[in-house]
Design a protein around this motif. Sequence first.
Motif, PDB file in Angstrom:
ATOM      1  N   LEU A  31       0.817  -1.216   0.000  1.00 48.38           N
ATOM      2  CA  LEU A  31       0.000   0.000   0.000  1.00 48.38           C
ATOM      3  C   LEU A  31       0.853   1.269   0.000  1.00 48.38           C
ATOM      4  O   LEU A  31       0.478   2.267  -0.624  1.00 48.38           O
ATOM      5  CB  LEU A  31      -0.960  -0.013   1.184  1.00 48.38           C
ATOM      6  N   ILE A  32       2.005   1.213   0.652  1.00 51.64           N
ATOM      7  CA  ILE A  32       2.911   2.367   0.615  1.00 51.64           C
ATOM      8  C   ILE A  32       3.413   2.587  -0.813  1.00 51.64           C
ATOM      9  O   ILE A  32       3.452   3.720  -1.298  1.00 51.64           O
ATOM     10  CB  ILE A  32       4.082   2.183   1.608  1.00 51.64           C
ATOM     11  N   LYS A  33       3.762   1.508  -1.508  1.00 55.45           N
ATOM     12  CA  LYS A  33       4.205   1.637  -2.903  1.00 55.45           C
ATOM     13  C   LYS A  33       3.085   2.196  -3.777  1.00 55.45           C
ATOM     14  O   LYS A  33       3.321   3.041  -4.650  1.00 55.45           O
ATOM     15  CB  LYS A  33       4.680   0.283  -3.434  1.00 55.45           C
ATOM     16  N   ALA A  34       1.872   1.726  -3.540  1.00 57.18           N
ATOM     17  CA  ALA A  34       0.733   2.225  -4.314  1.00 57.18           C
ATOM     18  C   ALA A  34       0.488   3.707  -4.022  1.00 57.18           C
ATOM     19  O   ALA A  34       0.193   4.490  -4.928  1.00 57.18           O
ATOM     20  CB  ALA A  34      -0.521   1.402  -4.007  1.00 57.18           C
ATOM     21  N   ALA A  35       0.634   4.099  -2.758  1.00 56.38           N
ATOM     22  CA  ALA A  35       0.442   5.504  -2.393  1.00 56.38           C
ATOM     23  C   ALA A  35       1.481   6.387  -3.082  1.00 56.38           C
ATOM     24  O   ALA A  35       1.158   7.475  -3.567  1.00 56.38           O
ATOM     25  CB  ALA A  35       0.526   5.665  -0.869  1.00 56.38           C
ATOM     26  N   HIS A  36       2.709   5.913  -3.163  1.00 59.42           N
ATOM     27  CA  HIS A  36       3.752   6.671  -3.865  1.00 59.42           C
ATOM     28  C   HIS A  36       3.414   6.801  -5.349  1.00 59.42           C
ATOM     29  O   HIS A  36       3.606   7.871  -5.941  1.00 59.42           O
ATOM     30  CB  HIS A  36       5.121   6.024  -3.684  1.00 59.42           C
ATOM     31  N   ALA A  37       2.922   5.723  -5.939  1.00 53.37           N
ATOM     32  CA  ALA A  37       2.566   5.758  -7.360  1.00 53.37           C
ATOM     33  C   ALA A  37       1.417   6.740  -7.605  1.00 53.37           C
ATOM     34  O   ALA A  37       1.455   7.531  -8.555  1.00 53.37           O
ATOM     35  CB  ALA A  37       2.176   4.355  -7.842  1.00 53.37           C
ATOM     36  N   ILE A  38       0.417   6.732  -6.747  1.00 49.65           N
ATOM     37  CA  ILE A  38      -0.713   7.649  -6.884  1.00 49.65           C
ATOM     38  C   ILE A  38      -0.257   9.088  -6.682  1.00 49.65           C
ATOM     39  O   ILE A  38      -0.672   9.992  -7.421  1.00 49.65           O
ATOM     40  CB  ILE A  38      -1.846   7.267  -5.919  1.00 49.65           C
ATOM     41  N   THR A  39       0.621   9.311  -5.721  1.00 46.63           N
ATOM     42  CA  THR A  39       1.149  10.661  -5.493  1.00 46.63           C
ATOM     43  C   THR A  39       1.901  11.153  -6.724  1.00 46.63           C
ATOM     44  O   THR A  39       1.770  12.314  -7.124  1.00 46.63           O
ATOM     45  CB  THR A  39       2.054  10.680  -4.256  1.00 46.63           C
ATOM     46  N   GLN A  40       2.685  10.276  -7.345  1.00 45.05           N
ATOM     47  CA  GLN A  40       3.413  10.662  -8.558  1.00 45.05           C
ATOM     48  C   GLN A  40       2.438  11.006  -9.681  1.00 45.05           C
ATOM     49  O   GLN A  40       2.625  11.993 -10.389  1.00 45.05           O
ATOM     50  CB  GLN A  40       4.354   9.539  -8.999  1.00 45.05           C
TER      51      GLN A  40
END
Length: 60
Positions: A31-40
């Motif tokens: 979920l942290i990786k997904a959050a970073h991707a969404i933020t990007q």
Amino acid sequence: MMDALSRAVTVWTRMENQPHNVNIGNCKRSLIKAAHAITQLWDDVLAEEARRMDIALCSN
């Protein structure tokens, strides 16, 4: 980026169907990786919006 987002779907599916069997640490990392991707993606959309606004202002 797509991998990170697909991992979020996997976490969601597992939490919906077998929450008692999920590895919490793996879920959090995914979920942290997904959050970073969404933020990007968010930053990319805002940058494109700003670029378009600059073009519109310059053409007037």
